[in-house]
Enzyme design. Structure first.
Site, short mmCIF file in Angstrom:
data_model
loop_
_atom_site.label_atom_id
_atom_site.label_comp_id
_atom_site.label_asym_id
_atom_site.label_seq_id
_atom_site.Cartn_x
_atom_site.Cartn_y
_atom_site.Cartn_z
N ALA A 65 10.84 5.06 -1.38
CA ALA A 65 11.20 4.14 -0.31
C ALA A 65 12.67 3.80 -0.51
O ALA A 65 13.19 3.88 -1.62
CB ALA A 65 10.33 2.89 -0.40
N GLY B 265 7.59 6.24 -3.08
CA GLY B 265 7.10 6.53 -1.73
C GLY B 265 7.12 8.01 -1.42
O GLY B 265 6.33 8.49 -0.58
N GLU C 180 4.03 9.31 -2.85
CA GLU C 180 2.94 8.77 -2.03
C GLU C 180 2.84 9.49 -0.69
O GLU C 180 1.74 9.78 -0.20
CB GLU C 180 3.16 7.26 -1.82
CG GLU C 180 3.03 6.49 -3.13
CD GLU C 180 3.47 5.04 -3.03
OE1 GLU C 180 4.62 4.80 -2.60
OE2 GLU C 180 2.68 4.15 -3.37
N GLU D 114 8.11 2.75 -9.69
CA GLU D 114 8.33 1.41 -9.13
C GLU D 114 8.40 0.33 -10.18
O GLU D 114 9.11 -0.66 -10.04
CB GLU D 114 7.23 1.07 -8.12
CG GLU D 114 7.29 1.84 -6.80
CD GLU D 114 6.49 3.14 -6.82
OE1 GLU D 114 6.21 3.67 -7.92
OE2 GLU D 114 6.17 3.64 -5.72
#
Ligand code: HXC
Length: 258
Positions: free
Chosen positions: A65, A109, A112, A132
Site C-alpha cells: 500500500a 498490500g 495481499e 507491515e
C-alpha cells in the site's frame, strides 16, 4: 477507458492488466484501486474475455500500500473510509478466473493483492512479504488471513512477526504460488496459461473457480454439498452436452458459454 495507474490490453480472450507506477514500485494508492476496480469490472462484464493476468514490473509486482498516502491519515480516516475494504469488494468480486504473474517485490498490500488472484505464477526473482509490522501496523487487505490459509500458521506467523521476505522457491514449497518460471518467461507463461483457461467452457471455468474458493470459506460438509449442487447446475448447460459429445466423437468442443 483511460486509466492513470495501470495498462490494460486484450489479447484475444485474455485481458492483460499491468500495474504502472514504476516510480513508486507500483505502490497501491487509492487511484490504483479505482483503476483496478474498473478494469476488473470491465473484464468481468465483457463476453469476449475469459481470463485475466495481473502483473507488475520486473522489479516489483507491488511494494505495498502507498505509505506516503497513508502516512498522514488519522485512525478515524481509516475507519470512516473503511480503508482497504474496496480491494476486497472490487477486486475479489471478479467472477472470471485471473492469474497474478509476480516478479520482484510483492510486499504488504502487493502480496495481499497477489493472493486475491485465483493463483500466482512467480518469476524466480519474486519475493513475498508482509513487512507491515516494521511500520508499526499489520496487514489490512487479507495478509494475515489469506497467507495463513495458503502457507499455514507457522510460516504466516514467521512472515508477519519478523517482516522477512520469502523467495520464490520457499513460496512454491509453502504452497503460496502455483509454480516458478524464469523471469524472462513470466509473461509468456502466464499469458499461455491464461489462454488455456480462456479456451475452456466459460461457465465451467467460473464454477470451478467458485468451488475452490468455497473451500476457503466453509466447512467440509457444506463445501461438499455446494460442490454437488454446482456440479448439478453445470450439467444443465448446452456446453456440458457439447463437451461430452465432443469427447465421444473424438473432436474438440465448440463452446456457447451457456
Ligand atoms: C510508497 C514506495 C513504497 C510504498 C517503495 N516506494 N515502496 N512508496 N509506498 N509501499 C517508493 C520509494 O519511496 C522510492 O521512492 C521508490 O519507490 C523506490 O523505492 P526504494 O526504496 O528506493 O527501492 P529499493 O531500495 O530497491 O527498495 C525496495 C523495497 C523498499 C525493499 C521494496 O522500497 C521497501 O521496503 N518498500 C516498502 C515496503 C513495505 O513496507 N510495504 C508494506 C507497505 S504497508 P523515492 O521517491 O524515494 O525514489 C501495506 C499495508 C499497510 O502494504 C496496512 C496499514 C493499515
Amino acid at each position: 477507458m483511460a486509466y492513470e495507474t495501470i495498462l490494460v490490453e486484450q489479447r484475444d480472450a485474455v485481458t492483460l492488466i499491468t500495474l504502472n507506477r514504476p516510480q513508486a514500485l507500483n505502490a497501491l494508492n487509492s487511484q490504483v484501486l479505482v483503476d483496478l476496480g474498473a478494469a476488473f469490472a470491465a473484464f468481468d462484464a465483457d463476453p469476449s474475455q475469459h481470463c485475466a493476468v495481473l502483473t507488475g514490473s520486473e522489479k516489483a509486482f507491488a511494494a505495498g500500500a502507498d505509505i506516503k498516502e497513508m502516512a498522514d491519515k488519522l485512525a478515524a480516516d481509516f475507519f470512516l473510509e473503511d480503508f482497504f475494504s474496496g480491494w476486497q469488494s472490487k477486486v475479489v468480486a471478479t467472477r472470471k478466473p485471473w492469474i497474478a504473474a509476480v516478479a520482484g517485490f510483492a510486499l504488504g498490500g502487493g502480496c495481499e493483492l497477489a493472493m486475491m488472484a485465483d493463483f500466482i505464477i512467480a518469476a524466480d526473482t519474486a519475493r513475498f512479504g508482509q513487512p507491515e509490522i516494521k511500520l508499526a501496523v499489520a496487514p489490512g487487505m487479507g495478509g494475515s488471513q489469506r497467507l495463513t490459509r495458503a502457507v499455514g500458521k507457522a510460516k504466516a506467523m514467521d512472515m508477519c512477526l519478523t517482516g522477512r521476505m520469502m523467495d520464490a522457491q520457499e513460496a512454491e514449497r509453502s504452497g503460496l504460488v502455483a509454480r516458478i518460471v524464469p523471469a524472462a518467461d513470466l509473461l509468456d507463461d502466464a499469458l499461455k496459461t491464461a489462454a488455456a483457461i480462456a479456451s475452456m467452457p466459460p461457465m465451467a471455468a467460473m464454477v470451478n473457480k467458485e468451488m475452490v474458493n468455497i473451500a476457503f470459506e466453509t466447512g467440509l460438509a457444506q463445501g461438499l454439498l455446494t460442490e454437488r449442487r454446482l456440479f448439478q447446475i453445470l450439467s444443465a448447460t448446452d456446453d456440458r452436452k457439447e463437451g461430452m459429445a465432443a469427447f465421444i466423437e473424438k473432436r474438440p468442443g465448440v463452446w456457447k458459454g451457456r
